[in-house]
Design a protein around this motif. Structure first.
Motif, PDB file in Angstrom:
ATOM      1  N   GLN A  57       0.834  -1.200   0.000  1.00  0.00           N
ATOM      2  CA  GLN A  57       0.000   0.000   0.000  1.00  0.00           C
ATOM      3  C   GLN A  57       0.870   1.252   0.000  1.00  0.00           C
ATOM      4  O   GLN A  57       1.880   1.329   0.686  1.00  0.00           O
ATOM      5  CB  GLN A  57      -0.902   0.008   1.239  1.00  0.00           C
ATOM      6  CG  GLN A  57      -1.842   1.201   1.330  1.00  0.00           C
ATOM      7  CD  GLN A  57      -2.662   1.176   2.608  1.00  0.00           C
ATOM      8  OE1 GLN A  57      -2.804   0.144   3.244  1.00  0.00           O
ATOM      9  NE2 GLN A  57      -3.199   2.316   2.997  1.00  0.00           N
TER      10      GLN A  57
ATOM     11  N   GLU B  94       0.321   5.833  -0.637  1.00  0.00           N
ATOM     12  CA  GLU B  94      -0.593   6.866  -0.156  1.00  0.00           C
ATOM     13  C   GLU B  94      -1.995   6.733  -0.748  1.00  0.00           C
ATOM     14  O   GLU B  94      -2.174   6.149  -1.819  1.00  0.00           O
ATOM     15  CB  GLU B  94      -0.037   8.259  -0.464  1.00  0.00           C
ATOM     16  CG  GLU B  94       0.010   8.585  -1.948  1.00  0.00           C
ATOM     17  CD  GLU B  94       1.419   8.532  -2.515  1.00  0.00           C
ATOM     18  OE1 GLU B  94       1.661   9.210  -3.525  1.00  0.00           O
ATOM     19  OE2 GLU B  94       2.251   7.811  -1.954  1.00  0.00           O
ATOM     20  N   HIS B  95      -2.974   7.277  -0.032  1.00  0.00           N
ATOM     21  CA  HIS B  95      -4.369   7.325  -0.470  1.00  0.00           C
ATOM     22  C   HIS B  95      -4.953   5.934  -0.740  1.00  0.00           C
ATOM     23  O   HIS B  95      -5.768   5.755  -1.658  1.00  0.00           O
ATOM     24  CB  HIS B  95      -4.518   8.200  -1.730  1.00  0.00           C
ATOM     25  CG  HIS B  95      -3.860   9.538  -1.614  1.00  0.00           C
ATOM     26  ND1 HIS B  95      -4.172  10.439  -0.624  1.00  0.00           N
ATOM     27  CD2 HIS B  95      -2.880  10.118  -2.359  1.00  0.00           C
ATOM     28  CE1 HIS B  95      -3.419  11.530  -0.772  1.00  0.00           C
ATOM     29  NE2 HIS B  95      -2.622  11.354  -1.811  1.00  0.00           N
ATOM     30  N   ASP B  96      -4.538   4.944   0.056  1.00  0.00           N
ATOM     31  CA  ASP B  96      -5.026   3.569  -0.091  1.00  0.00           C
ATOM     32  C   ASP B  96      -4.761   2.995  -1.477  1.00  0.00           C
ATOM     33  O   ASP B  96      -5.485   2.122  -1.951  1.00  0.00           O
ATOM     34  CB  ASP B  96      -6.531   3.490   0.228  1.00  0.00           C
ATOM     35  CG  ASP B  96      -6.810   3.755   1.685  1.00  0.00           C
ATOM     36  OD1 ASP B  96      -5.991   3.351   2.520  1.00  0.00           O
ATOM     37  OD2 ASP B  96      -7.849   4.367   1.991  1.00  0.00           O
ATOM     38  N   TRP B  97      -3.772   3.505  -2.142  1.00  0.00           N
ATOM     39  CA  TRP B  97      -3.358   3.041  -3.452  1.00  0.00           C
ATOM     40  C   TRP B  97      -2.426   1.853  -3.281  1.00  0.00           C
ATOM     41  O   TRP B  97      -1.661   1.782  -2.309  1.00  0.00           O
ATOM     42  CB  TRP B  97      -2.604   4.169  -4.159  1.00  0.00           C
ATOM     43  CG  TRP B  97      -2.846   4.303  -5.622  1.00  0.00           C
ATOM     44  CD1 TRP B  97      -3.653   3.552  -6.415  1.00  0.00           C
ATOM     45  CD2 TRP B  97      -2.242   5.291  -6.467  1.00  0.00           C
ATOM     46  NE1 TRP B  97      -3.593   4.010  -7.711  1.00  0.00           N
ATOM     47  CE2 TRP B  97      -2.734   5.072  -7.773  1.00  0.00           C
ATOM     48  CE3 TRP B  97      -1.333   6.315  -6.253  1.00  0.00           C
ATOM     49  CZ2 TRP B  97      -2.350   5.849  -8.857  1.00  0.00           C
ATOM     50  CZ3 TRP B  97      -0.955   7.105  -7.334  1.00  0.00           C
ATOM     51  CH2 TRP B  97      -1.463   6.873  -8.618  1.00  0.00           C
TER      52      TRP B  97
ATOM     53  N   PRO C  70       1.385   2.134   4.943  1.00  0.00           N
ATOM     54  CA  PRO C  70       1.645   2.671   3.605  1.00  0.00           C
ATOM     55  C   PRO C  70       3.108   3.023   3.393  1.00  0.00           C
ATOM     56  O   PRO C  70       3.808   3.438   4.322  1.00  0.00           O
ATOM     57  CB  PRO C  70       0.764   3.926   3.553  1.00  0.00           C
ATOM     58  CG  PRO C  70       0.602   4.330   4.977  1.00  0.00           C
ATOM     59  CD  PRO C  70       0.591   3.063   5.764  1.00  0.00           C
TER      60      PRO C  70
ATOM     61  N   ASP D  43       5.639   5.508   1.523  1.00  0.00           N
ATOM     62  CA  ASP D  43       5.692   6.812   0.870  1.00  0.00           C
ATOM     63  C   ASP D  43       6.714   6.769  -0.261  1.00  0.00           C
ATOM     64  O   ASP D  43       7.894   6.484  -0.018  1.00  0.00           O
ATOM     65  CB  ASP D  43       6.062   7.907   1.873  1.00  0.00           C
ATOM     66  CG  ASP D  43       5.012   8.087   2.960  1.00  0.00           C
ATOM     67  OD1 ASP D  43       3.820   7.958   2.628  1.00  0.00           O
ATOM     68  OD2 ASP D  43       5.395   8.343   4.119  1.00  0.00           O
TER      69      ASP D  43
END
Length: 330
Positions: free
Chosen positions: A210, A212-215, A295, A297
């Motif tokens: 995963q 950022e933004h649940d991507w 997540p 980065d």
């Protein structure tokens, strides 16, 4: 390319980067179509029109502006649509029935999980005991659902090349060739990260990582292109693959290599350098003993390099697709 105009005023990279969602597959196919000679185009379109679900999955969903255009514009759209068809039939939605999904969807055909490890110690721990299919020659069963991308591409190539095979079957496998040529140039369709604890079965090509933004990392690479571009915009982007001198040169140099094994090897190498970078592996390793990875980065440099890789791979995929279709449809 039909009504595309003022291409010199557009910069390919400034509009968006290219990758391998449905618009990305269309861009690769359109770039290939523009490089194909007239006889090869005609044979490809003739096969696509013989597709067993041609009316439902092609003709009935053709954009209104395209359906009102001339036959050459319609043929170009049909070719681009064919490159998206293996993804279209993954889910029963719209014109796609549950029977279509059962009959045509082959999720394993889209990738191969060549292994990437956190370090040499973990590589030795797996010691070639990986729960994945890494075979490269197709099985005898031409519809084996467990084939990986290399096996599936070779299998479909054999079928399309065989002029004595049923035309409907050849049409289906032509769609697979158009699609898998694009997938093979996406680094995360060539590999998976295996770790001793969290990802013993692999991370499914970044689908379990995963950002950022649940991507998901895989989706980041798939979605380097804007996901809701109009077909007309996609035509412009595809044209710019050729009108960008550097990308065009990349494509021309790549065109002589029509070996799916080498395409995947290239993607694997790119994944090691630009996808599973040192910064990504270090972050995964640091959280290996934690319950949740959290997540990751991605740095600005990572994203910039991903864009450049995606552009070049799209150009290479388009040129190679044009070359291999000329060979298969002689």
């Amino acid at each position: 390319m039909g009504c595309v105009c003022s291409l010199g005023l557009l910069n390919f990279a400034s509009l968006t980067a290219v990758a391998w969602n449905s618009p990305g597959h269309m861009i690769v196919a359109l770039a290939a179509y523009d490089q194909m000679d007239a006889p090869t185009r005609a044979k490809a379109i003739d096969l696509i029109r013989a597709h067993p679900r041609f009316h439902e999955h092609f003709q009935s969903i053709m954009p209104h502006a395209v359906s009102r255009g001339d036959v050459s514009e319609q043929d170009q759209w049909l070719f681009a649509q064919a490159a998206t068809w293996p993804d279209l039939v993954r889910e029963a939605k719209g014109a796609v029935t549950r029977q279509d999904v059962k009959k045509y969807s082959r999720p394993w055909w889209h990738f191969i999980d060549e292994p990437i490890f956190l370090n040499d110690q973990e590589r030795r721990e797996f010691d070639h005991h990986l729960p994945v299919n890494l075979r490269r020659e197709p099985p005898h069963d031409t519809d084996d659902a467990n084939m990986n991308i290399i096996q599936a591409f070779k299998n479909s190539s054999n079928i399309v090349r065989d002029a004595s095979a049923p035309k409907e079957k050849r049409a289906v496998h032509l769609c697979w060739i158009l699609h898998l040529a694009g997938d093979a140039h996406q680094p995360l369709h060539a590999c998976a990260l295996f770790t001793a604890h969290r990802f013993r079965g692999g991370d499914h090509g970044g689908n379990y990582l995963q950002i950022e933004h649940d991507w998901k990392l895989h989706a980041f690479w798939d979605d380097q292109i804007a996901t809701e571009e109009s077909y007309e915009t996609l035509r412009i982007l595809a044209a710019n693959v050729e009108h960008n001198r550097k990308l065009a040169d990349d494509g021309r140099r790549a065109a002589s290599n029509v070996d799916i094994d080498k395409w995947i090897d290239e993607s694997y190498d790119l994944a090691q350098r630009y996808t599973y970078t040192k910064e990504v592996l270090q972050k995964v390793a640091a959280r290996e003993d934690h319950a949740h990875l959290g997540p990751l980065d991605l740095s600005a440099n990572y994203k910039s390099q991903a864009e450049a890789v995606a552009e070049r791979r799209a150009a290479e995929a388009g040129s190679r697709l044009a070359a291999i279709l000329k060979e298969l449809l002689q």
